[in-house]
Design an enzyme around this catalytic site. Sequence first.
Site, PDB file in Angstrom:
ATOM      1  CG  ASP A 141      41.620 -22.317 -19.705  1.00  0.00           C
ATOM      2  OD1 ASP A 141      42.166 -23.385 -19.365  1.00  0.00           O
ATOM      3  OD2 ASP A 141      40.388 -22.142 -19.677  1.00  0.00           O
ATOM      4  CD  GLN A 176      39.144 -29.519 -22.391  1.00  0.00           C
ATOM      5  OE1 GLN A 176      39.545 -30.581 -22.876  1.00  0.00           O
ATOM      6  NE2 GLN A 176      38.242 -29.474 -21.424  1.00  0.00           N
TER       7      GLN A 176
END
Length: 420
Positions: free
Chosen positions: A213, A216
């Site tokens: 993921d 960020q």
Amino acid sequence: MSQAPDAAPRPTANMFDVEAVRAEFPILAQEVNGRPLVYLDNGATSQKPRRVIDAIRRYYESDNANVHRGLHALSGRATDAFEGARDTVRAFLNAADRREIVFVRGATEGLNLVAQGWVRPRLGPDDEIVVTTMEHHSNIVPWQLVCRQTGARLRVVPIHDDGTLDMEAFAGLLNERTKVVAVAHVSNALGTINPVREIIAMAHDVGAVTVLDGAQAAPHGAVDVQALDCDFYVFSSHKCYGPSGMGVLWGRAERLDEAEPYQGGGDMIRTVSFEESTWNDLPYKFEAGTPNIAGAIGLGAAIEFVTALGMDAIAAYEHEVLEYATEALGEMGGIRIIGTAPEKAGIVSFVVDGVHPHDVGTIADQNGVAIRAGHHCAMPLMRRYRVPATSRASLALYNTRADIDALVAGLHKVKEIFDR
Ligand code: PMP
């Protein structure tokens, strides 16, 4: 941003002209509550440079048409711009092949696509999916859904108090039943940069597929999916100076070929009959329906913007502001920073003694400072730290030390009000 320990030396931050960068973001030149806007909520979404706004406007003003379908000039131009954006993303991630770049709605959709398209058909009751305590709900719930559908089990890697992963515990969780390891490249609530190369190598050793993921991470440092050697990587355009409703799933071509389509509809098919349909080539097999054309074009413009500045220079600059912020908050007293890992991206989560994070956020806003307060879509992590919520300042390439000074001034006001 491949991983912490062996990261390349950071270029000095003076390579980076922040005032010139700020001038590119029209939204920053405004006052909020009578104070110059200080935007420190970039973990939620970043602002957009003029060239992204212009690229989207230009597309709608002069090229708007559907892609891959029409024979007319506008459709050709729209298709070229849309597919050009795919090439830009390929280079941004250093993917081997443009067919590996799937346009999706965002990181969340990318993770759901992997969960339903690749993982679900391969999992049974004896299998396990490994995530970590610091995951965003978007990297927890899609796997819980798959577990419910298949009977597989979710295993969770604990973290140390400083917000680093317990790598020994991770090693202990891995076994021949581990089919998937899904982990944040950078934590949205702690800022921790995870040792993802090591994680990926360990997962591959037991034959598990790795899902990163990068929501960020991708906006804040260079990502090289080939060097990482992961199987899937996702990020969202809107956190990366591009428009919302847009994101990227990168998948190794071999894995994407194996995956089932996620949604059915136009563009994702080669042939359709009532008896049987066949699928289009990659990446179109996963892009059912008219895509977010303007979104892809805007994301392409955003990536051109950040790559021209240099991802390493951005990482170095943001790191300097992060260190300044960490020191400034530390010096104030009565503030506990949640997430103090040695390797962090520009995120400072904190709690002010005796003050609810929502009150901190409201008072900061009265000073023109935008921060986030809440659970940051990471409820299990909040539970781990025994806090209901934190306040969070999250940096982007346009933030300055003066922004941090404004945050600190706001926090002094919070303390004044609550000390009375
Ligand atoms: N993962 C992380 C680490 C995030 O920070 C976010 C957004 N807060 C997401 C996933 C989900 O991104 P989106 O809502 O853009 O799909």
